[in-house]
Enzyme design. Structure first.
Site, PDB file in Angstrom:
ATOM      1  N   HIS A   1       0.824  -1.206   0.000  1.00 39.51           N
ATOM      2  CA  HIS A   1       0.000   0.000   0.000  1.00 39.51           C
ATOM      3  C   HIS A   1       0.857   1.254   0.000  1.00 39.51           C
ATOM      4  O   HIS A   1       1.984   1.237   0.492  1.00 39.51           O
ATOM      5  CB  HIS A   1      -0.884   0.067   1.258  1.00 39.51           C
ATOM      6  CG  HIS A   1      -1.680  -1.160   1.497  1.00 39.51           C
ATOM      7  ND1 HIS A   1      -1.386  -2.044   2.516  1.00 39.51           N
ATOM      8  CD2 HIS A   1      -2.755  -1.662   0.844  1.00 39.51           C
ATOM      9  CE1 HIS A   1      -2.263  -3.038   2.481  1.00 39.51           C
ATOM     10  NE2 HIS A   1      -3.096  -2.840   1.475  1.00 39.51           N
TER      11      HIS A   1
ATOM     12  N   HIS B   1       1.086   4.686   1.905  1.00 38.27           N
ATOM     13  CA  HIS B   1       0.611   5.246   3.170  1.00 38.27           C
ATOM     14  C   HIS B   1       0.752   6.763   3.155  1.00 38.27           C
ATOM     15  O   HIS B   1       1.517   7.333   2.374  1.00 38.27           O
ATOM     16  CB  HIS B   1       1.348   4.605   4.345  1.00 38.27           C
ATOM     17  CG  HIS B   1       0.832   3.230   4.658  1.00 38.27           C
ATOM     18  ND1 HIS B   1       0.225   2.919   5.848  1.00 38.27           N
ATOM     19  CD2 HIS B   1       0.808   2.098   3.921  1.00 38.27           C
ATOM     20  CE1 HIS B   1      -0.143   1.639   5.841  1.00 38.27           C
ATOM     21  NE2 HIS B   1       0.211   1.122   4.673  1.00 38.27           N
TER      22      HIS B   1
ATOM     23  N   HIS C   1      -3.427   4.260   5.267  1.00 41.17           N
ATOM     24  CA  HIS C   1      -3.431   4.251   3.805  1.00 41.17           C
ATOM     25  C   HIS C   1      -3.696   5.642   3.253  1.00 41.17           C
ATOM     26  O   HIS C   1      -4.519   6.384   3.781  1.00 41.17           O
ATOM     27  CB  HIS C   1      -4.519   3.323   3.266  1.00 41.17           C
ATOM     28  CG  HIS C   1      -4.245   1.879   3.464  1.00 41.17           C
ATOM     29  ND1 HIS C   1      -5.032   0.906   2.930  1.00 41.17           N
ATOM     30  CD2 HIS C   1      -3.268   1.237   4.145  1.00 41.17           C
ATOM     31  CE1 HIS C   1      -4.554  -0.281   3.263  1.00 41.17           C
ATOM     32  NE2 HIS C   1      -3.485  -0.099   4.013  1.00 41.17           N
TER      33      HIS C   1
ATOM     34  N   HIS D   1     -11.782   1.041   1.703  1.00 42.23           N
ATOM     35  CA  HIS D   1     -10.685   0.181   1.272  1.00 42.23           C
ATOM     36  C   HIS D   1     -11.195  -0.837   0.252  1.00 42.23           C
ATOM     37  O   HIS D   1     -12.325  -1.308   0.339  1.00 42.23           O
ATOM     38  CB  HIS D   1     -10.095  -0.559   2.488  1.00 42.23           C
ATOM     39  CG  HIS D   1      -9.015  -1.523   2.128  1.00 42.23           C
ATOM     40  ND1 HIS D   1      -7.779  -1.110   1.685  1.00 42.23           N
ATOM     41  CD2 HIS D   1      -8.986  -2.868   2.125  1.00 42.23           C
ATOM     42  CE1 HIS D   1      -7.042  -2.175   1.435  1.00 42.23           C
ATOM     43  NE2 HIS D   1      -7.746  -3.254   1.691  1.00 42.23           N
TER      44      HIS D   1
ATOM     45  N   HIS E   1      -9.055   3.089  -1.798  1.00 39.00           N
ATOM     46  CA  HIS E   1      -8.125   4.147  -1.409  1.00 39.00           C
ATOM     47  C   HIS E   1      -7.156   4.345  -2.568  1.00 39.00           C
ATOM     48  O   HIS E   1      -6.824   3.383  -3.270  1.00 39.00           O
ATOM     49  CB  HIS E   1      -7.298   3.738  -0.197  1.00 39.00           C
ATOM     50  CG  HIS E   1      -8.076   3.473   1.039  1.00 39.00           C
ATOM     51  ND1 HIS E   1      -7.558   2.735   2.085  1.00 39.00           N
ATOM     52  CD2 HIS E   1      -9.308   3.861   1.434  1.00 39.00           C
ATOM     53  CE1 HIS E   1      -8.437   2.676   3.058  1.00 39.00           C
ATOM     54  NE2 HIS E   1      -9.514   3.346   2.685  1.00 39.00           N
TER      55      HIS E   1
ATOM     56  N   ASP F   1      -4.386   1.753  -2.265  1.00 38.45           N
ATOM     57  CA  ASP F   1      -4.656   0.310  -2.329  1.00 38.45           C
ATOM     58  C   ASP F   1      -4.026  -0.300  -3.580  1.00 38.45           C
ATOM     59  O   ASP F   1      -4.498  -0.081  -4.688  1.00 38.45           O
ATOM     60  CB  ASP F   1      -6.164   0.040  -2.341  1.00 38.45           C
ATOM     61  CG  ASP F   1      -6.841   0.359  -1.030  1.00 38.45           C
ATOM     62  OD1 ASP F   1      -6.148   0.428   0.002  1.00 38.45           O
ATOM     63  OD2 ASP F   1      -8.077   0.558  -1.041  1.00 38.45           O
TER      64      ASP F   1
ATOM     65  N   HIS G   1       3.349  -5.453   3.804  1.00 39.84           N
ATOM     66  CA  HIS G   1       2.829  -6.067   5.029  1.00 39.84           C
ATOM     67  C   HIS G   1       3.187  -7.550   5.117  1.00 39.84           C
ATOM     68  O   HIS G   1       3.478  -8.194   4.112  1.00 39.84           O
ATOM     69  CB  HIS G   1       1.305  -5.899   5.080  1.00 39.84           C
ATOM     70  CG  HIS G   1       0.877  -4.484   5.253  1.00 39.84           C
ATOM     71  ND1 HIS G   1       0.672  -3.916   6.481  1.00 39.84           N
ATOM     72  CD2 HIS G   1       0.628  -3.509   4.341  1.00 39.84           C
ATOM     73  CE1 HIS G   1       0.309  -2.649   6.335  1.00 39.84           C
ATOM     74  NE2 HIS G   1       0.269  -2.387   5.048  1.00 39.84           N
TER      75      HIS G   1
ATOM     76  N   ARG H   1       3.764  -4.351   9.421  1.00 36.75           N
ATOM     77  CA  ARG H   1       4.515  -3.704   8.344  1.00 36.75           C
ATOM     78  C   ARG H   1       5.932  -4.280   8.355  1.00 36.75           C
ATOM     79  O   ARG H   1       6.636  -4.167   9.342  1.00 36.75           O
ATOM     80  CB  ARG H   1       4.519  -2.193   8.572  1.00 36.75           C
ATOM     81  CG  ARG H   1       3.101  -1.641   8.599  1.00 36.75           C
ATOM     82  CD  ARG H   1       3.041  -0.211   9.102  1.00 36.75           C
ATOM     83  NE  ARG H   1       1.648   0.193   9.239  1.00 36.75           N
ATOM     84  CZ  ARG H   1       1.233   1.452   9.231  1.00 36.75           C
ATOM     85  NH1 ARG H   1       2.092   2.445   9.122  1.00 36.75           N
ATOM     86  NH2 ARG H   1      -0.053   1.714   9.354  1.00 36.75           N
TER      87      ARG H   1
END
Length: 147
Positions: free
Chosen positions: A40, A42, A58, A66, A75, A78, A116, A133
Site C-alpha cells: 500500500h 501510506h 493508507h 478500502h 483508497h 490500495d 505487510h 509492516r
C-alpha cells in the site's frame, strides 16, 4: 524499501505517470516464501518508527472505502498483493488511477510504500487486515538523494 525491525524485506518500487494513470513496478525480496503480502501507499513519508507506524494509514485522497487496486471504490493507496515465490521474491506491475506524481492533493510524492506481513483481503475496513509492516520506503522524485 528497507526492512522494519526484526525483518529482512527489501526492494524497489518505481512509479511512472502517463496521462491520468500511474504504473507501479515493485521488486521485493526477503518475503515469506509462497505467500501473499499486502502492498500500500501510506499517507506519511516517514519510515522512522521501528514498525513503520510513523507512515500513518493508507493514502486515501478520495475518502473512499478500502478495496482492491482495480475496484470501483478504493483508497488511492490500495495496490493489492505481492505474491512471493519459493525463494521469497515477488514482482508486481500494476496501473492505477486516483493518484498522481505531481503537486496535486492526490500526489504520492513524499508519501511511503509499505509491504505487510500478510495478504490484503481487499475488503476489511479500513486497511485489508494485512498485518504487520515488514518494509517501508519513501516515494521521491529523486530517490538517489536518500542513499
Amino acid at each position: 524499501l528497507a526492512p522494519t525491525k526484526g525483518n529482512s524485506v527489501s526492494g524497489t518500487v518505481n512509479f511512472t505517470q502517463k496521462g491520468s494513470m500511474v504504473t507501479i513496478v515493485a521488486k521485493v525480496n526477503g518475503l515469506k516464501p509462497d505467500t501473499a503480502h499486502g502492498i500500500h501507499i501510506h499517507e506519511k513519508g516517514n519510515c522512522s518508527a521501528a514498525d513503520a507506524s510513523s507512515a500513518g494509514g493508507h493514502f486515501n485522497p478520495s475518502a473512499s472505502p478500502h478495496g482492491g487496486p482495480t475496484g470501483p471504490k478504493r483508497h488511492g493507496g490500495d495496490l493489492g498483493n505481492l505474491k512471493a515465490d519459493a525463494s521469497g521474491s515477488a514482482q508486481l506491475s500494476i496501473e492505477v488511477g486516483g493518484i498522481t506524481l505531481g503537486t496535486e492533493s492526490d500526489s504520492v510524492i513524499g508519501r511511503a510504500v509499505i509491504v505487510h506481513a500478510g495478504p490484503d483481503d481487499l475488503k476489511t475496513q479500513p486497511s485489508g487486515n494485512s498485518g504487520a509492516r515488514v518494509a517501508c520506503g519513501l516515494i521521491s522524485k529523486n530517490p538517489d538523494k536518500f542513499f
